[in-house]
Design an enzyme around this catalytic site. Sequence first.
Site: not given
Length: 257
Positions: A149, A162
């Site tokens: 990501s 996250y």
Amino acid sequence: MEAAAQADPRVAVVTGAGSGIGRAVALELLAADWSVALAGRRVEALEETASLARAKDGAALCVRTDVTRPEDVAALFDAARARFGRLDLLFNNAGTFGPGGVPVEELSYEAWRSVVDTNLNGAFLCAQAAFRQMKEQDPQGGRIINNGSISAHTPRPNSAAYTATKHALTGLTKSLSLDGRPYRIAVGQIDIGNAATDMTERMQSGILQANGQLANEPVMAVADVARTVRHMAELPLEANVQFATVMATNMPYIGRG
């Protein structure tokens, strides 16, 4: 330049294949005559993905899988091997953002653990199973592509769980890449920013920025991510895209914060 076609069908496992990036990648591979084991927690969503594919009969195998459960992961790779005989690619995609917008001091341990179990532990379990099979099969080798990501590089506000897992995934990618060299196992990572999926719908209605303001953010077509994954997947094992960053051109990443 297109990779040379192989005589035998190439075989992939795609986790999180019932929606979003996982679905787009599975469809891209199936359209390119790969055989694909579709993994996810909802069988009906996997079957919908398979129904959207214009692929030869038997090319798509739907396997209900919770990547946080070792027994589910083992069953997934057993099923893929039983159907297709070998494994050329794992796209390690299953993941969750967790509760959005929760300050770190309010983040429950249960929420933290859920994100870590899916994004990091699940990725490890799948990579381990793929590594074992790729090492043992003949011809030996294969490729693992981890879905990182933009948050593997820099965080958004209120994203401790996250962001921590995505930074850890980068370390896992590097370690697997090194350990896979003797066995012709190539390992890389794609870091994605603002692909248009259900997870990014909020980007276009205002999302918290590092300066405390809300701002709409541009997104890109998820098909562009899928084509990039396919390019990485179809390289010869002597070549590897170690890290690729694919993002909406104008998203606030360069200069974030």
